[in-house]
Motif scaffolding. Sequence first.
Motif, short mmCIF file in Angstrom:
data_model
loop_
_atom_site.label_atom_id
_atom_site.label_comp_id
_atom_site.label_asym_id
_atom_site.label_seq_id
_atom_site.Cartn_x
_atom_site.Cartn_y
_atom_site.Cartn_z
N GLU A 124 50.93 45.01 26.41
CA GLU A 124 49.78 45.83 26.00
C GLU A 124 48.47 45.12 26.32
O GLU A 124 47.51 45.76 26.75
CB GLU A 124 49.87 46.15 24.51
N VAL A 125 48.42 43.81 26.11
CA VAL A 125 47.21 43.05 26.45
C VAL A 125 46.96 43.10 27.95
O VAL A 125 45.81 43.26 28.40
CB VAL A 125 47.33 41.60 25.96
N ALA A 126 48.03 42.97 28.73
CA ALA A 126 47.88 43.03 30.18
C ALA A 126 47.37 44.40 30.63
O ALA A 126 46.47 44.49 31.49
CB ALA A 126 49.23 42.72 30.84
N LEU A 127 47.90 45.47 30.07
CA LEU A 127 47.44 46.82 30.42
C LEU A 127 45.98 47.01 30.01
O LEU A 127 45.19 47.62 30.75
CB LEU A 127 48.31 47.86 29.74
N THR A 128 45.62 46.48 28.85
CA THR A 128 44.23 46.59 28.40
C THR A 128 43.29 45.84 29.33
O THR A 128 42.19 46.32 29.65
CB THR A 128 44.09 46.04 26.97
N MET A 129 43.70 44.68 29.80
CA MET A 129 42.88 43.91 30.73
C MET A 129 42.69 44.66 32.04
O MET A 129 41.58 44.70 32.60
CB MET A 129 43.52 42.54 30.98
N CYS A 130 43.75 45.28 32.54
CA CYS A 130 43.65 46.06 33.78
C CYS A 130 42.67 47.22 33.62
O CYS A 130 41.82 47.47 34.49
CB CYS A 130 45.02 46.59 34.18
#
Length: 266
Positions: A124-130
Amino acid sequence: MRSLAESETAMTIVAPVAVGAILVLLWEIVCRNADVPTFLLPKPSDIAGKLAQDWPSLLTALGTTLRIALQAFVAAIVIGTLIAFLFVQSRSIEMSFFPYAVLLQVTPVVAIAPLIIILVKNTEVALTMCATVVALFPIISNTTIGLRSVDPGLINLFRMNRAGRLQTLIRLRIPSALPYFFGGLRISSGLSLIGAVVAEFVAGTGGRRAGLAYEILQSGFALDIPRMFAALLLITLAGVGLFAVMIGLSKLALGNWHESEVGAEK
């Protein structure tokens, strides 16, 4: 004058809804008369039926996508505003770092999303960063332009009264930049949703907390085209809703004093 403004506001809502209803009706009629296969182009009635049938799972997926989009949107607002404040302090700083902000805008998220997902363990953090990368540039660009679009006479007036840099920023530059800032919010809100959906496509996350992009992928693999269109419809409605909220916030913040909103109501 007030009734005229109210009628214009009503027209801005009624006219698009009427056009949309006509287009949907034509879509239904053409698909029925031409006997178009559902796996090629489902009828609106098929999409509505699938939406009603799978509403719980699609609503859960919508919540996941919206959560990621809103997290990215808030991050983009905070980071983009701070960067814009930094840029406005010095032309040399802006000239040195603004090209890298442009680089974020022109870099396809599809290209960098796999790298972010590999480096960041929390999905979820990775998707938010993208999604944040996609939504960041309009905030930086619009806010920087707004902070610099100040009447030189007012700046000289502040200098004559020995106003400090912080006082000039808070009392002059920020109020002048608000219309530009809210314009950036309108763009960034939609981009954050697009970034979240694209990142989900790349990540291919599944499970109970999967987003709408995953639902679209799974529906495509199963040739459940009405479900795919139902998920697309929810994404579209979410984007329109975010844009409408940004317009409402803009009117709330600027409606009583700025000519961009006051003039529109007359």
